[in-house]
Structure formats: C-alpha cells, structure tokens
Scaffold this motif. Structure first.
Motif, PDB file in Angstrom:
ATOM      1  N   ASN B 287       0.825  -1.212   0.000  1.00 40.91           N
ATOM      2  CA  ASN B 287       0.000   0.000   0.000  1.00 40.91           C
ATOM      3  C   ASN B 287       0.861   1.265   0.000  1.00 40.91           C
ATOM      4  O   ASN B 287       0.863   2.060   0.933  1.00 40.91           O
ATOM      5  CB  ASN B 287      -0.960   0.005   1.190  1.00 40.91           C
ATOM      6  CG  ASN B 287      -2.061   1.035   0.984  1.00 40.91           C
ATOM      7  OD1 ASN B 287      -2.313   1.465  -0.142  1.00 40.91           O
ATOM      8  ND2 ASN B 287      -2.719   1.436   2.063  1.00 40.91           N
ATOM      9  N   ILE B 288       1.586   1.412  -1.065  1.00 45.00           N
ATOM     10  CA  ILE B 288       2.455   2.582  -1.267  1.00 45.00           C
ATOM     11  C   ILE B 288       2.015   3.275  -2.550  1.00 45.00           C
ATOM     12  O   ILE B 288       1.834   2.624  -3.585  1.00 45.00           O
ATOM     13  CB  ILE B 288       3.931   2.158  -1.360  1.00 45.00           C
ATOM     14  CG1 ILE B 288       4.378   1.555  -0.021  1.00 45.00           C
ATOM     15  CG2 ILE B 288       4.814   3.333  -1.763  1.00 45.00           C
ATOM     16  CD1 ILE B 288       5.749   0.913  -0.062  1.00 45.00           C
ATOM     17  N   THR B 289       1.799   4.561  -2.475  1.00 45.78           N
ATOM     18  CA  THR B 289       1.388   5.313  -3.668  1.00 45.78           C
ATOM     19  C   THR B 289       2.407   6.406  -3.949  1.00 45.78           C
ATOM     20  O   THR B 289       2.974   7.008  -3.033  1.00 45.78           O
ATOM     21  CB  THR B 289       0.003   5.960  -3.490  1.00 45.78           C
ATOM     22  OG1 THR B 289       0.052   6.886  -2.392  1.00 45.78           O
ATOM     23  CG2 THR B 289      -1.061   4.904  -3.217  1.00 45.78           C
ATOM     24  N   MET B 290       2.613   6.656  -5.216  1.00 42.05           N
ATOM     25  CA  MET B 290       3.488   7.763  -5.641  1.00 42.05           C
ATOM     26  C   MET B 290       2.795   8.463  -6.790  1.00 42.05           C
ATOM     27  O   MET B 290       2.383   7.838  -7.764  1.00 42.05           O
ATOM     28  CB  MET B 290       4.857   7.245  -6.090  1.00 42.05           C
ATOM     29  CG  MET B 290       5.558   6.390  -5.053  1.00 42.05           C
ATOM     30  SD  MET B 290       7.246   5.920  -5.514  1.00 42.05           S
ATOM     31  CE  MET B 290       8.135   7.376  -5.036  1.00 42.05           C
ATOM     32  N   ASP B 291       2.667   9.784  -6.686  1.00 46.99           N
ATOM     33  CA  ASP B 291       1.945  10.518  -7.715  1.00 46.99           C
ATOM     34  C   ASP B 291       2.700  11.785  -8.095  1.00 46.99           C
ATOM     35  O   ASP B 291       3.230  12.474  -7.229  1.00 46.99           O
ATOM     36  CB  ASP B 291       0.548  10.889  -7.200  1.00 46.99           C
ATOM     37  CG  ASP B 291      -0.268  11.615  -8.252  1.00 46.99           C
ATOM     38  OD1 ASP B 291      -0.438  11.056  -9.357  1.00 46.99           O
ATOM     39  OD2 ASP B 291      -0.696  12.760  -7.984  1.00 46.99           O
ATOM     40  N   ASN B 292       2.695  12.047  -9.376  1.00 48.26           N
ATOM     41  CA  ASN B 292       3.311  13.276  -9.900  1.00 48.26           C
ATOM     42  C   ASN B 292       4.808  13.310  -9.606  1.00 48.26           C
ATOM     43  O   ASN B 292       5.295  14.130  -8.831  1.00 48.26           O
ATOM     44  CB  ASN B 292       2.603  14.516  -9.342  1.00 48.26           C
ATOM     45  CG  ASN B 292       2.992  15.764 -10.109  1.00 48.26           C
ATOM     46  OD1 ASN B 292       3.412  15.683 -11.269  1.00 48.26           O
ATOM     47  ND2 ASN B 292       2.848  16.914  -9.480  1.00 48.26           N
ATOM     48  N   ILE B 293       5.509  12.420 -10.246  1.00 46.47           N
ATOM     49  CA  ILE B 293       6.953  12.280 -10.061  1.00 46.47           C
ATOM     50  C   ILE B 293       7.641  12.616 -11.386  1.00 46.47           C
ATOM     51  O   ILE B 293       7.315  12.032 -12.427  1.00 46.47           O
ATOM     52  CB  ILE B 293       7.336  10.834  -9.664  1.00 46.47           C
ATOM     53  CG1 ILE B 293       6.401  10.290  -8.580  1.00 46.47           C
ATOM     54  CG2 ILE B 293       8.795  10.759  -9.268  1.00 46.47           C
ATOM     55  CD1 ILE B 293       6.501  10.970  -7.272  1.00 46.47           C
ATOM     56  N   LEU B 294       8.544  13.566 -11.352  1.00 47.85           N
ATOM     57  CA  LEU B 294       9.305  13.926 -12.548  1.00 47.85           C
ATOM     58  C   LEU B 294      10.783  13.683 -12.283  1.00 47.85           C
ATOM     59  O   LEU B 294      11.364  14.260 -11.358  1.00 47.85           O
ATOM     60  CB  LEU B 294       9.079  15.400 -12.911  1.00 47.85           C
ATOM     61  CG  LEU B 294       9.999  15.984 -13.996  1.00 47.85           C
ATOM     62  CD1 LEU B 294       9.837  15.226 -15.320  1.00 47.85           C
ATOM     63  CD2 LEU B 294       9.732  17.473 -14.193  1.00 47.85           C
ATOM     64  N   VAL B 295      11.383  12.847 -13.122  1.00 52.13           N
ATOM     65  CA  VAL B 295      12.825  12.604 -13.045  1.00 52.13           C
ATOM     66  C   VAL B 295      13.465  13.243 -14.266  1.00 52.13           C
ATOM     67  O   VAL B 295      13.189  12.847 -15.410  1.00 52.13           O
ATOM     68  CB  VAL B 295      13.133  11.092 -13.014  1.00 52.13           C
ATOM     69  CG1 VAL B 295      14.640  10.875 -13.012  1.00 52.13           C
ATOM     70  CG2 VAL B 295      12.497  10.449 -11.802  1.00 52.13           C
TER      71      VAL B 295
END
Lengths: 471, 349
Positions: B287-295
């Motif tokens: 249950n890990i969320t990641m949103d709006n990630i720019l590399v």
C-alpha cells in the motif's frame, strides 16, 4: 517636591552632540524660521566638523569664502540660501525660482531658466586670498538625467576665464573647464556627486570627484574669472545660460583647498545627510510569513522551468540551474536613494559553478553586491561592479550566512559591516568615484548550471545610519 | 521564549554555548537569533519545549560529532518536541568535521566511525536524532554538512518535517537526508529540497538498520502512515527512497506526491537485503502510492528508477515522467510482486 529635587543639583546634559559653534550661533540668529532642535544639532555638528572637529583638526571653514548647504534642513527656502560662513550674505533666486525641497536643496528648471546666483565673486569676495590662482570651487548635486548634454553646467564663463562643471557631458565623462580650456574627467554615470575644482597654480588645476583626486590638469592660466558664480546655470558674464534641472545641495568656494579639506567636507556632508534624515525606511521588509508582497517585489523570470521564488519567513530564490551565462532571473524591488544604509540577513549555501548575487544596483550592470561564485571554498564576497567587471573585491569572512549592513554615503564611501557578537563590525570601506549614483533597486539573481537556493530576510533600507540597529 | 544570550550564549562563532543553551531550555522555550552560535555537544530537548531559530547559525564545534539536537529521554520518551526556524536559520555540522572521500571508491570513513553499525553512539553521527517522541516538529531549517545523515527519527509519531533545505560542502559517504526507522508512524514530511550525498530518505524497518539508538527492541516496529509531499531534489547520488524491511516488521500506507528530481541514482529501491535477517513477505511492504513524479536526469551507472529487491504488493505510481533516458523498472528476479503499476502498466512486464 519630587520634581524640584530632580532639577536641583544635577548637571543637565548638553543637548548638543558636539560643542555649540559660534559660527553656528550667528547662522541661527540670521534665519527667519529656526529648524527643529534635532536639525539644529545636525547643522551644528556639520559646522563643528568643518571647523576643526575632524581627525585632522583641519579648520577648512577658515579657507572658505562662501559655503551654502542648501540641503541642510532649513524650513524655509530663503534661509537655505544663507552663506554659513557669513550669514549676512545670501544667494538669490532667479525670477522663475528653482524649487526648494527640504533636505535636498534647489532643483533647476531648464525649460524656464531657473537658477541661483550664489553672490560669490572670486575677485570681489576672495580679496587677497586669491592671487593669480588658488580659487577652489565645489558643488554637490544630483541629477536624474538619462541623456547626455553639453549644456548642463554650473559655474561661470566670462570670455576665456571660466570655471564650471558639466556633470554629464558625454556617455562616460564629465567635463571641467577653467580659463578657456576644458578637460574631460574620468567615468561618471550621473546620480549625486561632489565636484571640487582647485586652481592650484598657474599651470595646474586639481579636480576631485568626492574624495578622489581624479585629474591634475596642466594649463597655462592667463587670468581669473570675474563675476558671480551661478548654480544650476552658467553665468556668461551678462546673463544666465545653459540651464540645468539638476538638484544642488551644497556649494562652496574657497582658496587652496587640498585633499585634506576635501576629505573634511565629504565626511561632514556624509554625516549631515545621515543625521538629518529621520528613521523612515525606504524599504522595510522582514519577509515574515509565506506570501511575497507583490506590491513591492517584481519577479522577472525568463527561465520559468528552473527558477522560482517563494517566501517562507525569507524570500527564497531557488534555481535548478539555468543555461544562460547571464543573470537569468531576479526578484526586484525599486526605489531611488542617493545615499543610504542597506541591512539584511542573507543565507546563501554554496555550490560550485553557480553565481548568485544580491545586487544593489545603480543601473543595470553597475552595482554593489554580496556574491558567491564558482571557486571551491569561496567565502561570500562584497563587490563593486563597473559594468561586467568588479573593481572592488572584499572577502567578508563568512561562508553561507551573514547579517550585513552596507553604508553608502552622499560622497560615495561604501562600507561593509557584519553583525558579530551583538554589534556591527566594520570589515572594510571603499571610496567609489567613477561608479556612483543613486541606488535604484535591490534584486537577487542566479547564474549557473547547478541548483541552488538563496534566502533573504529583514531587508531594511534607510537614509539614516543606525549604529546599533539589530536586524 | 528565552533568548539564549540571556544565559550567557555568545553569537561570536567561537564560544561554546552548550552550557548556556542547556540551562535555558530547562526553563522554557528558547530562541537562537542574530549570529553564529557554536556548540560542542547536542542540545537535549525536554518534553513540551521548542527551539526557535531566526537569523542564526547553530554550528557544531570543530571535532564534535554529536547531534545538534535530540530529545532528552530515549527510554522514557518525550512528547511535543519542536525545532522551528523563523527564517534564515541554519544548522551546520561544520565542514571540517566531514571527511573528504569519494563515496564510490573510498570507504576509509568506516574507521573514523567505529561504532557505525550497532554501537552505542551511532545515533550521534547525524545532525539530529529523535527516539521515542510523540508529537514533534522540525521545520524552517537549512541543514548544512553532516558526518552522515541529516536526521534519523525512530520510534516516533505524530510529527511534522516541513520546509527543510539540505546541503553539504564536503561530500562523504552515507550522507543521507532524513531517515525513518522502526516504529515511526503518522508523520507528514513536506516542502523539502536540496542536495544529498547518498539516499534522500530511508524507511528502515530491518533488524540491522544501523543508525538507530542501540537498545533493547530498537529494531522492532512497523513504519506506516507517512506522507512525503512537495520534494525538490537538486541532486542525490543514490536513491530518493529506500525501503528496508524484514524480520517481521512492516512498511505500509506510505504516500509520495509532487516530487521533482533534478538528478538521482534512482527513485525507489528495496534491495538492501544486508540490513535485515529475515526477508519480508509481500504483505510486509504494501500500500504505497506515488503521484506526480518527474525525473529529469539519472546516473547512467546506477539502477532503474524503480528497483525492487524484495517482495511487495499494491504499489501504485501515477503521473510518473522519466526524462532521463534510464529505465523505469528493474527487479532482481524471483520476487513475489503483486499489483505494482507505473502509470497504469503492471510491472514486471
């Protein structure tokens, strides 16, 4: 009874910061409306400083035949025209009079032929002081010119006998003339400045900008001018000509003024300007809270993808690196001060190859700055830039954090202090000459390829020098 | 609040102020302001106390490898401990206390910190350390230089980490940002930016996560309900986030939002198996969320943006943009990975 007890047996502290000068008493007796006590105190201090109350114990006043500090805070224009060395004399205004502004002096009107006749005539008023030579004349004035002109001058020109100054004759030069010749001085960029001309002998004229002897002019002098010296115009012998819209704050004439005398006048004028001004801030921005006041700050940010500004108890300039070698962004507040005190708290965390500057600008490139740049282990530097190159470079001995005070005087002494152990510590002073003028803005800018942050808060700009002000 | 100068602290950048500060904070909240103050030992913050800082640098003395601050009672615990910057507040580990190494080739620093793994004083080599704290805040601070991590928080909850700038002059190995160890939960971490020499944030719930306070039970406890938001990574050489889990501990309910990464060695990594004894199950990391990630850029010689070395499930990455040209995903193989998606695509492919 308590009140009586307090008054008896206790020596009352003198109001005056410096001994009350007899010359000043005479001046005060001659004015039609006396200034406030605090202004009187500042004026007396000025008189004290030029009468020997200086580090050289030089009585410069004794060498002056006429001194009129138009900017010295007299409530009425008529009193601002008094000769301080001899208050039975005073300058006169033209029919269409220049405007009088408290603490600034008189502003000319070139379109309507406004000027001041100082009433000072080197031949008549100098008497035996003036032999063939020795005539010294000085002006402290400000201008806001944006174009160059050959007709903006102060002084007198009768036949070939001339003594005048043109503060902005061409793009980079002022012009000084005497005895039928004129000479271009070194770079001058407008703003406020004190010019002193000293016709030293038959073959040499000294020209000072502020404290600095900028020129020794070789000239085979043939004679002295004969007529009243005008301010804000040229006396051509019969009428006024070549009017200017400058503001003149100080005129003086004397004999054999040397470097020490010029220093004395500059120091006294600097202190007078700081003493006269109130505590009203030009800019007071603690930067508390989270919103940048857009009524004060303008963000110019051509590279919006990598630079941003925010406020979180400090104005924070953040850059992920910019691709241009020029300043690619800035946050800027504008004002216009001919002299002042600039205080702030700066955090600038070092990264190599990145340039960040906190700029106080005279113009676009001319500025003094607190700067970091791309050498390893580089301390914060304080610099004065003439165009793209710096001409003064001071290591302020701090890596990434400094509470600073920069004092910029009316005659362009630039001093850098840092707050250390609850007191301002002077690091160094520098006399500016060819880079001088009104400070017109503060901004932060970033150049370089690496990401960086710079924080600024407690920004305080005033025309009064607070020696103990804590940011 | 008490100005520490009233207790004898001097803003001269030389005088050791730890005695004055320690005395002041026993009386009430303190403020450090207007100058550079040096301390040779950690400020130990009692319960219900706040350190404020404004226009000031708190600097570790030459040769001091203690925390700049930590809570005062590890065993009994503390409540309501805060360190709040009010503008231009710096905490400086002092660059002379760092050692200059190439983290890729030089491991000499291990001899400098002999207790680094498992020793009693390991926690001191971070600029701050919280252990067993309920209710904390660390905000408005520019952290500069540290022997190792900027901060480690263990067995603590109900906390806020906000508005932090991380930086260093001298790059050293294991120069992490702020890490969370066993027993951390219900923490909001946001508005953080800067540079890291190593991993930006570790979530360490293995029995060998070597930077904890060394006492009984230090390596037991789940990490959960932590949010990370508005992160700007100027540069960090390894991973933005590492998850170390095992030995019965769990890491779950973690969210990461609005993250801009200028340069890194990877976004998420779960392969530090040497820090635990028993491997986690997929239910242990979930249950890990990641949103709006720019590399924007990544190290060419390092791992993929998401590099998995442990079992896990229900990991959802949305609005992920990888401009670096490096791969989005890799895994060690043989793992039990369930419902791991990047922008709607399930991985492993």
């Amino acid at each position: 009874m308590n009140g009586i007890g307090i008054g008896i047996g206790r020596k009352r502290k003198s109001y005056w910061s410096n001994p009350l000068q007899d010359k000043y008493k005479s001046l005060l007796a001659a004015v039609s409306q006396k200034p406030s006590k605090s202004v009187q105190n500042a004026q007396n201090t000025f008189m004290y400083r030029i009468s020997g109350g200086n580090s050289d114990s030089r009585n410069t006043l004794a060498k002056l035949s006429c001194i009129i500090p138009y900017c010295a805070g007299m409530p009425l224009a008529v009193d601002a025209l008094l000769w301080w060395n001899n208050p039975v004399r005073k300058a006169t205004l033209s029919v269409h009079a220049p405007d009088y502004t408290l603490l600034e002096g008189f502003t000319g009107d070139s379109a309507n032929s406004a000027y001041i006749n100082t009433g000072f005539n080197p031949t008549d008023d100098g008497g035996t002081l003036y032999t063939q030579n020795n005539c010294s004349v000085g002006w402290w004035f400000r201008n806001t010119r944006t174009t160059y002109s050959s007709t903006k001058i102060h002084g007198i020109a009768v036949s070939t006998n001339k003594i005048y100054i043109n503060p902005w004759h061409s793009a980079t030069k002022a012009r000084i003339g005497a005895n039928g010749e004129y000479y271009d001085l070194t770079t001058v960029n407008g703003g406020s400045m004190l010019f002193t001309i000293n016709r030293k002998n038959a073959t040499t004229i000294n020209a000072f900008i502020d404290r600095l002897l900028t020129d020794n002019i070789s000239n085979n002098s043939v004679g002295l001018l004969d007529g009243d010296i005008y301010n804000l115009a040229l006396n051509n012998g019969t009428t006024a000509a070549n009017f200017t819209s400058d503001t003149i704050g100080l005129f003086y004439a004397g004999s054999e003024l040397d470097q020490t005398d010029v220093n004395v006048i500059c120091d006294a004028l600097d202190q007078l300007m700081f003493d006269l001004n109130t505590s009203v801030a030009v800019l007071n921005y603690p930067a508390d809270g989270t919103l940048i006041d857009t009524n004060i700050w303008t963000i110019t940010n051509p590279n919006t993808t990598s630079v941003e500004f925010e406020q979180n108890n400090a104005i924070i300039m953040r850059s992920l690196g910019v691709s241009s070698t020029a300043d690619a962004n800035n946050i800027k507040a504008t004002f216009d001060v001919p002299y002042g005190v600039f205080i702030g708290s700066l955090v600038d965390i070092y990264k190599a190859t990145v340039y960040r500057s906190l700029n106080y600008r005279f113009g676009n490139l001319n500025r003094f700055v607190i700067q970091r740049y791309g050498n390893l282990n580089q301390n914060l530097m304080f610099r004065l830039y003439n165009g793209a190159s710096y001409i003064y470079d001071l290591d302020i001995g701090e890596y990434e954090f400094v509470i600073f005070k920069i004092v910029y005087t009316a005659t362009h002494r630039l001093s850098f202090y840092k707050w250390s152990n609850d007191a301002w510590l002077l690091i160094d002073s520098y006399i500016t000459t060819n880079i001088c003028g009104n400070v017109k803005s503060i901004d932060m800018s970033s150049t370089g390829y690496l990401a960086t942050e710079t924080h600024l808060r407690d920004i305080y700009i005033t025309k009064k020098d607070f020696n103990t002000l804590t940011p | 609040m008490i100005d520490i100068r009233l207790y004898g602290a001097k803003a001269d950048g030389v005088t050791d102020c730890i005695t004055a500060i320690s005395a002041a904070i026993l009386v009430g909240d303190i403020i450090i302001q207007n100058g550079t103050f040096v301390i040779s030992e950690s400020i130990k913050i009692p319960s219900n106390r706040t350190i404020y800082g404004k226009n000031a640098k708190l600097k570790m003395a030459d040769g001091s490898y203690d925390n700049a601050f930590r809570n005062s009672d590890f065993d009994g615990g503390n409540v309501n401990v805060k360190v709040i910057g009010l503008g231009n507040f710096l905490i400086d580990g002092n660059t002379v206390n760092n050692i200059e190494v190439n983290p890729f080739t030089d491991i000499s620093h291990y001899t400098r910190y002999p207790n680094i793994y498992g020793g009693d004083n390991v926690y001191k080599y971070n600029l701050f350390f919280f252990y067993n704290v309920t209710g904390f805040e660390v905000s408005g601070i520019n952290f500069i230089d540290r022997p190792h991590f900027v901060g480690v928080i263990a067995w603590s909850s109900e906390g806020v980490i906000d508005n932090i700038y991380l930086n260093y002059y001298t790059l050293t190995l294991n120069q992490d940002g702020i890490d969370f160890a066993n027993g951390c939960h219900n923490i909001a971490y946001g508005n953080i930016r800067g540079y890291c020499g190593d991993d930006w944030t570790g979530l360490g719930a293995g029995d060998k996560f070597g930077f904890n306070y060394y006492s009984d039970g230090w390596n037991i406890g789940d990490i959960h309900d932590i949010s990370f938001s508005n992160i700007k990574v100027f540069s960090e050489l390894y991973h933005l986030y590492i998850i170390i889990c095992g030995d019965g501990n769990k890491v779950y309910n973690i969210s990461f939002d609005d993250i801009l990464i200028n340069y890194c060695g990877g976004v998420l990594y779960t392969g530090y198996t040497s820090f635990r004894t028993v491997a986690p199950t997929k239910e242990d990391i979930q249950n890990i969320t990641m949103d709006n990630i720019l590399v924007k850029t990544m190290r060419e010689d390092h791992r993929a943006a998401f590099s998995l070395g442990e079992d896990c499930q229900d990991i959802t990455i949305t609005n992920f943009t990888n401009e670096s040209g490096e791969p989005d995903f890799e895994e060690t193989g043989g793992l039990d990975i369930v419902n791991f998606t990047i922008n709607g695509t399930a991985y492993p492919l």
